[in-house]
Design an enzyme around this catalytic site. Structure first.
Site, mmCIF file in Angstrom:
data_model
loop_
_atom_site.group_PDB
_atom_site.id
_atom_site.type_symbol
_atom_site.label_atom_id
_atom_site.label_comp_id
_atom_site.label_asym_id
_atom_site.label_seq_id
_atom_site.Cartn_x
_atom_site.Cartn_y
_atom_site.Cartn_z
ATOM 1 N N ILE A 110 0.895 -1.228 -0.132
ATOM 2 C CA ILE A 110 -0.023 -0.026 -0.023
ATOM 3 C C ILE A 110 0.906 1.243 -0.022
ATOM 4 C CG2 ILE A 110 -0.325 -0.115 2.360
ATOM 5 C CD1 ILE A 110 -2.976 1.127 2.239
ATOM 6 N N ILE A 141 4.773 -1.192 2.720
ATOM 7 C CA ILE A 141 4.683 0.075 2.575
ATOM 8 C C ILE A 141 5.324 0.834 1.328
ATOM 9 C CG2 ILE A 141 4.331 2.497 3.578
ATOM 10 C CD1 ILE A 141 2.657 0.377 4.792
ATOM 11 N N LYS A 142 4.832 1.264 0.243
ATOM 12 C CA LYS A 142 5.340 1.901 -1.013
ATOM 13 C C LYS A 142 5.701 3.158 -0.486
ATOM 14 C CE LYS A 142 3.790 0.289 -4.953
ATOM 15 N NZ LYS A 142 2.833 0.085 -5.954
ATOM 16 N N ILE A 143 6.911 3.424 -1.001
ATOM 17 C CA ILE A 143 7.472 4.812 -0.850
ATOM 18 C C ILE A 143 8.144 4.912 -2.048
ATOM 19 C CG2 ILE A 143 9.385 6.175 0.154
ATOM 20 C CD1 ILE A 143 8.765 4.407 2.760
#
EC number: 2.2.1.2
Length: 378
Positions: A110, A141-143
């Site tokens: 996400i 977690i998408k960064i």
């Protein structure tokens, strides 16, 4: 896991197949579980565009939207609740895969809000909020791999949060992303965290590179230039794997791995073919090697299942040829640095547009739910 199919062959070659799509309908209907059982899917990626598309169809979200509207929830909080609920549910579906692969796969990603792409502190704060809300060990977690994102990646990994680094286009940025990951692991180790449960992938975008470079080659228009069309995306990704091999064979990386750390696997993103004249499995069959992820839209997944011819390895023997492609592009006047900078900026901008569309969709849904409720009350 289904045997004797091209997808099974891809898995046996060491490629983890993740689906580049998620929706509540897919979750609730059993379709997602079926893909795990029948098509070798071992993970899912999401992004603002995917969520905007899922919510625009809307029916599966009606009950939750009505409840959120009744509670007077703000649109930003509603988006947070809706998207994290989908990722939580998907994470539970993938939990057996996560357990079976000891945390390597079974992952559901996400993304932080794209408007935070140049805000390191804001990214870290939201990464913590998303991680806490989903509260599943197999979430990621998408960064985005902006300059500011590098700082956020290190800080987030240092907290013990698994990260999917997205929007990587250049080899140099890939090296910086790996450095950011290793730096985060070093901080986590110093803090006494268990490195074995921290995972990361580096999402290297493929087809968008070809789209941008092909446009420039067509403007140049020479025979030599046109002969290079649709070769850069694969070549660039193949060389990204070489970067991966080199980076994780260093003394620094080996020391962390011996302390329990995991390698940051390359992930091939943007693997749907944009040019219909190209083979629809181009960005699958040419990017086969151990310890990679290929996240596919369903159309590419189905094409690979139907007629993909899977080699044992199509990357590690291709480095010389890949370098020749990039050299030839430079000789034709195509600036690699300019291309990758343009693509990073466009990538962030496109996700911001999709995020705004998502906000507009949820705003409209909340308003409709409120109007419907008020009308019923009359």
């Amino acid at each position: 896991m289904t045997e004797n199919t091209p997808l099974a062959e891809l898995s046996l070659a060491g490629v983890s197949i993740w689906l580049d799509d998620l929706s509540r309908e897919r979750i609730a209907s059993g379709g997602l579980a079926n893909l795990i059982d029948t098509k070798n899917i071992v993970g899912v990626t999401t992004n603002p565009t995917i969520f905007a598309g899922a919510l625009s169809k809307g029916e599966a979200y009606a009950e939750q939207v009505a409840a959120l509207a009744a509670a007077g929830t703000s649109v930003h909080d509603a988006v947070f609740e809706i998207t994290t609920d989908d990722v939580t549910a998907a994470s539970d579906i993938f939990r057996p895969v996560y357990d079976r692969t000891r945390g390597v796969d079974g992952r559901v990603s996400i993304e932080v809000e794209p408007g935070l792409a140049h805000d390191a502190a804001g990214t870290v704060t939201q990464a913590q909020e998303l991680w806490a809300k989903v509260n599943r060990p197999n979430a990621m977690i998408k960064i985005p791999a902006t300059v500011e994102g590098l700082e956020a990646i290190t800080a987030t990994i240092a907290l013990g949060i698994s990260v999917n680094v997205t929007l990587i286009f250049s080899l140099e940025r890939h090296r910086q992303v790996i450095n950011a990951y290793l730096s985060g692991l070093e901080k986590a180790k110093a803090a006494g965290l268990d490195l074995s449960v921290i995972h990361s992938v580096a999402s290297f975008f493929v087809s968008r590179v070809d789209t941008e470079i092909n446009t420039r080659l067509e403007v140049i228009g020479t025979t030599a230039a046109l002969a290079l069309k649709s070769k850069a995306g694969v070549a660039n990704a193949q060389l990204a794997y070489q970067v991966y091999e080199e980076a994780f064979s260093t003394e620094r990386a080996r020391g962390l791995i011996s302390a329990g750390a995991n390698k940051q696997r390359p992930l091939w993103a943007s693997t749907g073919v944009k040019d219909p004249s190209l083979p629809d499995t181009l960005y699958v069959t040419n990017l086969v090697a151990p310890e990679v992820v290929n996240t596919m839209p369903e159309k590419t997944l189905e094409a690979t299942l139907d007629h993909g011819v899977i080699p044992a390895n199509s990357i590690t023997g291709a480095y010389d040829e890949a370098n020749l492609v990039l050299d030839a592009l430079a000789n034709e006047g195509v600036s690699y640095n300019d291309v990758t900078q343009v693509l990073e900026a466009e990538g962030v901008a496109k996700f911001i547009v999709s995020w705004n569309e998502l906000l507009e969709t949820v705003t409209a849904a909340l308003e409709t739910a409120t109007t419907t409720k008020n009308g019923a009350a009359l």
